[in-house]
Design a protein around this motif. Structure first.
Motif, PDB file in Angstrom:
ATOM      1  N   GLY A 111       4.569 -11.713   6.459  1.00 39.05           N
ATOM      2  CA  GLY A 111       5.181 -10.812   7.422  1.00 39.05           C
ATOM      3  C   GLY A 111       5.095 -11.374   8.834  1.00 39.05           C
ATOM      4  N   GLY A 112       4.795 -10.491   9.794  1.00 35.48           N
ATOM      5  CA  GLY A 112       4.680 -10.923  11.186  1.00 35.48           C
ATOM      6  C   GLY A 112       3.247 -11.175  11.619  1.00 35.48           C
ATOM      7  N   ARG A 113       2.315 -11.245  10.676  1.00 33.30           N
ATOM      8  CA  ARG A 113       0.900 -11.416  11.016  1.00 33.30           C
ATOM      9  C   ARG A 113       0.623 -12.796  11.624  1.00 33.30           C
ATOM     10  N   PRO A 114      -0.386 -12.901  12.476  1.00 37.46           N
ATOM     11  CA  PRO A 114      -0.807 -14.230  12.944  1.00 37.46           C
ATOM     12  C   PRO A 114      -1.237 -15.105  11.776  1.00 37.46           C
ATOM     13  N   LEU A 115      -0.965 -16.394  11.887  1.00 34.42           N
ATOM     14  CA  LEU A 115      -1.346 -17.358  10.861  1.00 34.42           C
ATOM     15  C   LEU A 115      -2.550 -18.146  11.329  1.00 34.42           C
ATOM     16  N   VAL A 116      -3.528 -18.273  10.450  1.00 36.56           N
ATOM     17  CA  VAL A 116      -4.780 -18.951  10.744  1.00 36.56           C
ATOM     18  C   VAL A 116      -4.842 -20.208   9.896  1.00 36.56           C
ATOM     19  N   GLY A 117      -5.203 -21.339  10.502  1.00 30.28           N
ATOM     20  CA  GLY A 117      -5.289 -22.568   9.735  1.00 30.28           C
ATOM     21  C   GLY A 117      -6.202 -23.588  10.384  1.00 30.28           C
ATOM     22  N   TYR A 118      -6.500 -24.617   9.612  1.00 26.72           N
ATOM     23  CA  TYR A 118      -7.282 -25.754  10.086  1.00 26.72           C
ATOM     24  C   TYR A 118      -6.304 -26.914  10.261  1.00 26.72           C
ATOM     25  N   TYR A 119      -6.115 -27.362  11.483  1.00 21.18           N
ATOM     26  CA  TYR A 119      -5.036 -28.292  11.840  1.00 21.18           C
ATOM     27  C   TYR A 119      -3.710 -27.732  11.313  1.00 21.18           C
ATOM     28  N   LEU A 120      -3.449 -26.516  11.763  1.00 26.39           N
ATOM     29  CA  LEU A 120      -2.339 -25.693  11.297  1.00 26.39           C
ATOM     30  C   LEU A 120      -0.979 -26.294  11.617  1.00 26.39           C
ATOM     31  N   ASP A 121      -0.872 -27.048  12.688  1.00 29.66           N
ATOM     32  CA  ASP A 121       0.433 -27.592  13.086  1.00 29.66           C
ATOM     33  C   ASP A 121       1.059 -28.429  11.974  1.00 29.66           C
ATOM     34  N   PHE A 122       0.237 -29.135  11.207  1.00 32.83           N
ATOM     35  CA  PHE A 122       0.773 -29.942  10.107  1.00 32.83           C
ATOM     36  C   PHE A 122       1.416 -29.054   9.051  1.00 32.83           C
ATOM     37  N   ASP A 123       0.689 -28.019   8.614  1.00 32.62           N
ATOM     38  CA  ASP A 123       1.231 -27.111   7.590  1.00 32.62           C
ATOM     39  C   ASP A 123       2.500 -26.428   8.079  1.00 32.62           C
ATOM     40  N   MET A 124       2.490 -26.004   9.350  1.00 36.36           N
ATOM     41  CA  MET A 124       3.666 -25.326   9.896  1.00 36.36           C
ATOM     42  C   MET A 124       4.863 -26.272   9.990  1.00 36.36           C
ATOM     43  N   ALA A 125       4.615 -27.530  10.337  1.00 30.71           N
ATOM     44  CA  ALA A 125       5.714 -28.498  10.394  1.00 30.71           C
ATOM     45  C   ALA A 125       6.354 -28.676   9.024  1.00 30.71           C
ATOM     46  N   MET A 126       5.537 -28.696   7.970  1.00 31.83           N
ATOM     47  CA  MET A 126       6.071 -28.852   6.615  1.00 31.83           C
ATOM     48  C   MET A 126       6.905 -27.633   6.217  1.00 31.83           C
ATOM     49  N   LEU A 127       6.421 -26.432   6.561  1.00 32.32           N
ATOM     50  CA  LEU A 127       7.160 -25.221   6.225  1.00 32.32           C
ATOM     51  C   LEU A 127       8.395 -25.045   7.103  1.00 32.32           C
ATOM     52  N   ASP A 128       8.240 -25.313   8.396  1.00 29.78           N
ATOM     53  CA  ASP A 128       9.345 -25.098   9.335  1.00 29.78           C
ATOM     54  C   ASP A 128      10.558 -25.967   9.021  1.00 29.78           C
ATOM     55  N   ARG A 129      10.320 -27.153   8.489  1.00 32.48           N
ATOM     56  CA  ARG A 129      11.449 -28.031   8.159  1.00 32.48           C
ATOM     57  C   ARG A 129      12.395 -27.350   7.181  1.00 32.48           C
ATOM     58  N   HIS A 130      11.839 -26.656   6.201  1.00 33.02           N
ATOM     59  CA  HIS A 130      12.661 -25.941   5.223  1.00 33.02           C
ATOM     60  C   HIS A 130      13.229 -24.657   5.804  1.00 33.02           C
ATOM     61  N   LEU A 131      12.440 -23.979   6.626  1.00 31.64           N
ATOM     62  CA  LEU A 131      12.924 -22.736   7.226  1.00 31.64           C
ATOM     63  C   LEU A 131      14.112 -22.977   8.147  1.00 31.64           C
ATOM     64  N   ARG A 132      14.081 -24.061   8.899  1.00 30.95           N
ATOM     65  CA  ARG A 132      15.208 -24.358   9.799  1.00 30.95           C
ATOM     66  C   ARG A 132      16.487 -24.573   9.012  1.00 30.95           C
ATOM     67  N   ARG A 133      16.394 -25.241   7.858  1.00 24.83           N
ATOM     68  CA  ARG A 133      17.582 -25.469   7.033  1.00 24.83           C
ATOM     69  C   ARG A 133      18.097 -24.161   6.436  1.00 24.83           C
ATOM     70  N   TRP A 134      17.189 -23.299   6.047  1.00 21.42           N
ATOM     71  CA  TRP A 134      17.545 -22.083   5.313  1.00 21.42           C
ATOM     72  C   TRP A 134      17.888 -20.930   6.249  1.00 21.42           C
ATOM     73  N   LEU A 135      16.996 -20.625   7.201  1.00 18.46           N
ATOM     74  CA  LEU A 135      17.166 -19.460   8.062  1.00 18.46           C
ATOM     75  C   LEU A 135      17.522 -19.810   9.499  1.00 18.46           C
ATOM     76  N   GLY A 136      17.482 -21.084   9.853  1.00 24.20           N
ATOM     77  CA  GLY A 136      17.813 -21.488  11.214  1.00 24.20           C
ATOM     78  C   GLY A 136      16.701 -21.276  12.216  1.00 24.20           C
ATOM     79  N   ILE A 137      15.479 -20.986  11.743  1.00 22.07           N
ATOM     80  CA  ILE A 137      14.353 -20.702  12.632  1.00 22.07           C
ATOM     81  C   ILE A 137      13.114 -21.459  12.175  1.00 22.07           C
ATOM     82  N   ARG A 138      12.117 -21.490  13.032  1.00 20.47           N
ATOM     83  CA  ARG A 138      10.770 -21.857  12.616  1.00 20.47           C
ATOM     84  C   ARG A 138       9.970 -20.567  12.529  1.00 20.47           C
TER      85      ARG A 138
END
Length: 223
Positions: A111-138
């Motif tokens: 949902g809209g909850r904050p995301l918590v991670g360890y060196y989170l930018d890497f995980d988000m970059a992997m997910l965002d690449r697909h989200l940009r193609r599908w939904l046009g957003i990160r």
């Protein structure tokens, strides 16, 4: 207008599917989601996700009964170095769903909850690449980096020249949190959640982590 609101506003304007507008709506005030991905390698442009897991945090509780786990059939080949880290082989993920089928369920979980991670930018970059193609957003969710929380609690008042160790194992040892099966997506998400809860407790009480071994530790509840 809050400074962090404009990026969400413009991101929402780019959203291709209004069914996912809930991503731009804040989640419950006391909730966050710890998340982790395992991948075919470390190149965020060419490698891909092979497993993703997330666990709900509510206040000081880690709700293991409310979690998300999925293997993913990657589009990229698994690299030998990555297999050595997480132990997943091509055969282990060959029958898994592709990321396009996994993402809708993951997004509904976080949902809209904050995301918590360890060196989170890497995980988000992997997910965002697909989200940009599908939904046009990160992902618009607020991001909380536990290594930064750990640094502030242990090294925020350190004199110049202090040796800094931000490794996962050092952080968990300082917080007296159990070391689970590292480099398994769910275990990593769970350990990240434990670190977040413990560090949040220390910050709320104004307690720093000594640069000598801790004798006591903050408590957290898993269940």
């Amino acid at each position: 207008m809050a400074p962090g609101w404009l990026p969400s506003l413009f991101g929402g304007a780019r959203l291709r599917d209004p069914a996912y507008r809930f991503l731009f709506e804040p989640g419950p005030a006391d909730e966050a989601v710890a998340i982790d991905c395992e991948t075919t390698g470390l190149d965020t442009r060419r490698d891909d996700i092979v497993s993703v897991a997330a666990v709900l945090i509510r206040g000081a509780r880690i709700l293991t009964s409310q979690r998300f786990q999925s293997f993913v059939r990657p589009q990229a080949k698994l690299k030998p170095d990555a297999i050595k880290v997480h132990g997943l082989r091509e055969a282990d993920v060959a029958a898994a769903r592709p990321i396009a089928a996994v993402l809708p369920d993951l997004l509904r979980f976080i949902g809209g909850r904050p995301l918590v991670g360890y060196y989170l930018d890497f995980d988000m970059a992997m997910l965002d690449r697909h989200l940009r193609r599908w939904l046009g957003i990160r992902l618009p969710n607020p991001r909380i980096e536990v290594s930064a929380l750990y640094y502030e609690r242990k090294y925020g008042d350190a004199p110049p020249g202090t040796q800094v160790d931000l490794s996962f194992s050092a952080m968990l040892a300082d917080l007296k949190a159990p070391m689970l099966d590292q480099h398994d997506a769910y275990s990593d998400a769970l350990m990240t959640a434990m670190a977040y809860v413990a560090l949040s407790d220390l910050a709320a009480r104004g307690i720093r982590i000594p640069r000598q071994p801790m004798r006591g530790a903050p408590s957290f509840e898993i269940g």
